[in-house]
Design a protein around this motif. Structure first.
Motif, short mmCIF file in Angstrom:
data_model
loop_
_atom_site.label_atom_id
_atom_site.label_comp_id
_atom_site.label_asym_id
_atom_site.label_seq_id
_atom_site.Cartn_x
_atom_site.Cartn_y
_atom_site.Cartn_z
N TYR A 36 0.85 -1.19 0.00
CA TYR A 36 0.00 0.00 0.00
C TYR A 36 0.88 1.24 0.00
CZ TYR A 36 -4.44 2.42 1.05
OH TYR A 36 -5.57 3.19 0.99
N GLY A 37 0.83 2.01 -1.06
CA GLY A 37 1.63 3.23 -1.17
C GLY A 37 0.90 4.43 -0.61
N PHE A 38 1.61 5.23 0.14
CA PHE A 38 1.06 6.43 0.77
C PHE A 38 1.82 7.61 0.17
CE2 PHE A 38 0.28 8.66 5.07
CZ PHE A 38 -1.03 8.97 4.75
N ILE A 39 1.17 8.33 -0.73
CA ILE A 39 1.94 9.31 -1.51
C ILE A 39 1.42 10.73 -1.31
CG2 ILE A 39 2.62 7.59 -3.21
CD1 ILE A 39 0.61 8.69 -5.14
N GLY A 40 2.33 11.66 -1.48
CA GLY A 40 2.01 13.08 -1.31
C GLY A 40 3.30 13.87 -1.24
N HIS A 41 3.17 15.18 -1.37
CA HIS A 41 4.34 16.05 -1.29
C HIS A 41 4.94 16.01 0.12
CE1 HIS A 41 3.67 17.70 -5.22
NE2 HIS A 41 2.45 18.11 -4.92
N ASN A 42 6.17 16.48 0.25
CA ASN A 42 6.76 16.64 1.57
C ASN A 42 5.88 17.60 2.38
OD1 ASN A 42 8.93 15.00 0.98
ND2 ASN A 42 10.21 16.68 0.25
N GLY A 43 5.60 17.23 3.63
CA GLY A 43 4.75 18.07 4.47
C GLY A 43 3.26 17.80 4.32
N ALA A 44 2.90 16.78 3.53
CA ALA A 44 1.48 16.49 3.29
C ALA A 44 0.82 15.77 4.46
CB ALA A 44 1.33 15.66 2.01
N GLY A 45 1.63 15.14 5.32
CA GLY A 45 1.07 14.40 6.46
C GLY A 45 1.44 12.93 6.48
N LYS A 46 2.34 12.53 5.58
CA LYS A 46 2.71 11.10 5.48
C LYS A 46 3.43 10.64 6.75
CE LYS A 46 5.27 11.25 1.71
NZ LYS A 46 5.38 12.72 1.47
N SER A 47 4.49 11.35 7.13
CA SER A 47 5.28 10.92 8.28
C SER A 47 4.50 11.04 9.59
CB SER A 47 6.59 11.72 8.38
OG SER A 47 7.44 11.36 7.31
N THR A 189 2.09 -10.83 4.55
CA THR A 189 2.47 -9.61 5.26
C THR A 189 1.76 -8.41 4.63
OG1 THR A 189 4.65 -10.54 5.72
CG2 THR A 189 4.44 -8.17 5.98
N ALA A 190 1.40 -7.43 5.45
CA ALA A 190 0.86 -6.16 4.95
C ALA A 190 2.00 -5.14 4.95
CB ALA A 190 -0.27 -5.68 5.85
N ILE A 191 2.15 -4.42 3.83
CA ILE A 191 3.22 -3.42 3.74
C ILE A 191 2.59 -2.06 3.46
CG2 ILE A 191 5.23 -2.66 2.42
CD1 ILE A 191 5.99 -5.55 2.01
N PHE A 192 2.98 -1.09 4.28
CA PHE A 192 2.48 0.28 4.16
C PHE A 192 3.69 1.19 4.09
CE2 PHE A 192 0.61 4.11 6.47
CZ PHE A 192 -0.18 4.51 5.41
N LYS A 203 4.90 0.93 -9.93
CA LYS A 203 5.38 -0.42 -10.26
C LYS A 203 5.20 -1.39 -9.11
CE LYS A 203 8.83 1.04 -13.65
NZ LYS A 203 9.81 2.11 -13.50
N LEU A 204 5.23 -0.88 -7.88
CA LEU A 204 5.33 -1.75 -6.71
C LEU A 204 3.99 -2.02 -6.03
CD1 LEU A 204 7.59 -3.16 -5.15
CD2 LEU A 204 7.87 -1.09 -3.78
N CYS A 205 3.11 -1.03 -6.03
CA CYS A 205 1.90 -1.10 -5.17
C CYS A 205 0.69 -1.69 -5.89
CB CYS A 205 1.53 0.29 -4.69
SG CYS A 205 2.86 1.09 -3.79
N ASN A 206 -0.14 -2.36 -5.11
CA ASN A 206 -1.46 -2.74 -5.64
C ASN A 206 -2.53 -1.77 -5.18
OD1 ASN A 206 -1.20 -3.87 -2.96
ND2 ASN A 206 -3.06 -5.03 -3.34
#
Length: 242
Positions: A36-47, A189-192, A203-206
């Motif tokens: 599971y990919g979590f995408i966004g600009h730096n500062g978007a709230g990912k970390s 395994t679940a990957i986030f 290429k990597l995420c479903n």
């Protein structure tokens, strides 16, 4: 493939004082077998979101469950089945690589036979076996990252959480990590993981979620989000709409 939600984030919000929320009503589910990919600009709230998932950051709004356990109420149960690789691994530099890996194996109560087998497998795969006797303080950033990755895999976690995992890895190590991620997902395994490198995510995420200014603005399977376009095109489209 496991069909239960290994990671469930429900209406999670976090603000660092003031009105503005770093994470605003974030909800998503990562199933066993998902990358599971979590995408966004730096500062978007990912970390901010990732650090709450792994128990580094306290929160009051919303709930996060790992393998059915509440991160707030049962943190130790959650940490037993989770592995976290931060974007800038902070290792004990006064230990050697092998001492550090054995320390982590002790924390998770891994048997001598299992740890020896897993450390050998991954150290050989990442080509750092020869350096394991050296002090971590002598390692390059890339070497430290490889040790952090191996330490995360020792206890065979049900949930693997990574924050910008490919930054600082050489191309061969990045390829190796992607192969390991696929291998783990096949075992349920679940990957986030967070990234701002869209072609890697594509290429990597479903599954993928896009976060902007703390809010999830789009989420779903890769096919649903892209609809025949590239992830970059889909990302720019929803970014401009919201």
């Amino acid at each position: 493939m496991n069909n239960t939600g290994i990671l469930e984030i429900k209406h999670y919000s976090k603000s660092y004082g003031g009105e503005k929320k770093a994470a605003d009503d974030v909800s998503l589910t990562v199933m066993g077998g998902d990358i599971y990919g979590f995408i966004g600009h730096n500062g978007a709230g990912k970390s901010t979101t990732i650090r709450a998932v792994v128990g580094v950051l306290d929160f009051t709004e919303g709930e996060i469950y790992i393998d059915g356990h509440s991160v707030k109420e049962e943190p130790m149960e959650c940490k037993r089945v989770t592995a976290y690789i931060p974007d800038n691994p902070d290792l004990y530099e006064n230990l050697t690589g092998i001492q550090y890996l054995n320390f982590v194996a002790d924390v998770f109560d891994i048997s001598a036979a299992d740890r020896e087998e897993r450390i050998k497998k991954y150290a050989d795969t990442f080509e750092i076996t020869e350096a394991l006797g050296d002090l971590i303080s002598s390692y390059s950033h890339g070497m430290k990252q490889k040790v952090a990755i191996i330490s995360a895999l020792i206890h065979e976690p049900k949930l693997l959480v990574l924050d910008e995992p490919f930054v600082g890895l050489d191309p061969k190590a990045a390829f190796t990590l992607k192969e390991i991620m696929h291998e783990m997902c096949e075992k349920g395994t679940a990957i986030f993981f967070s990234t701002h490198v869209l072609d890697v995510a594509e290429k990597l995420c479903n599954k993928v979620a896009i976060i902007k200014k703390g809010k999830i603005i789009a989420s779903g399977t890769m096919e649903e989000l892209t609809e025949g376009h590239s992830l970059e095109e889909a990302f720019l489209e929803v970014e401009n709409e919201k």
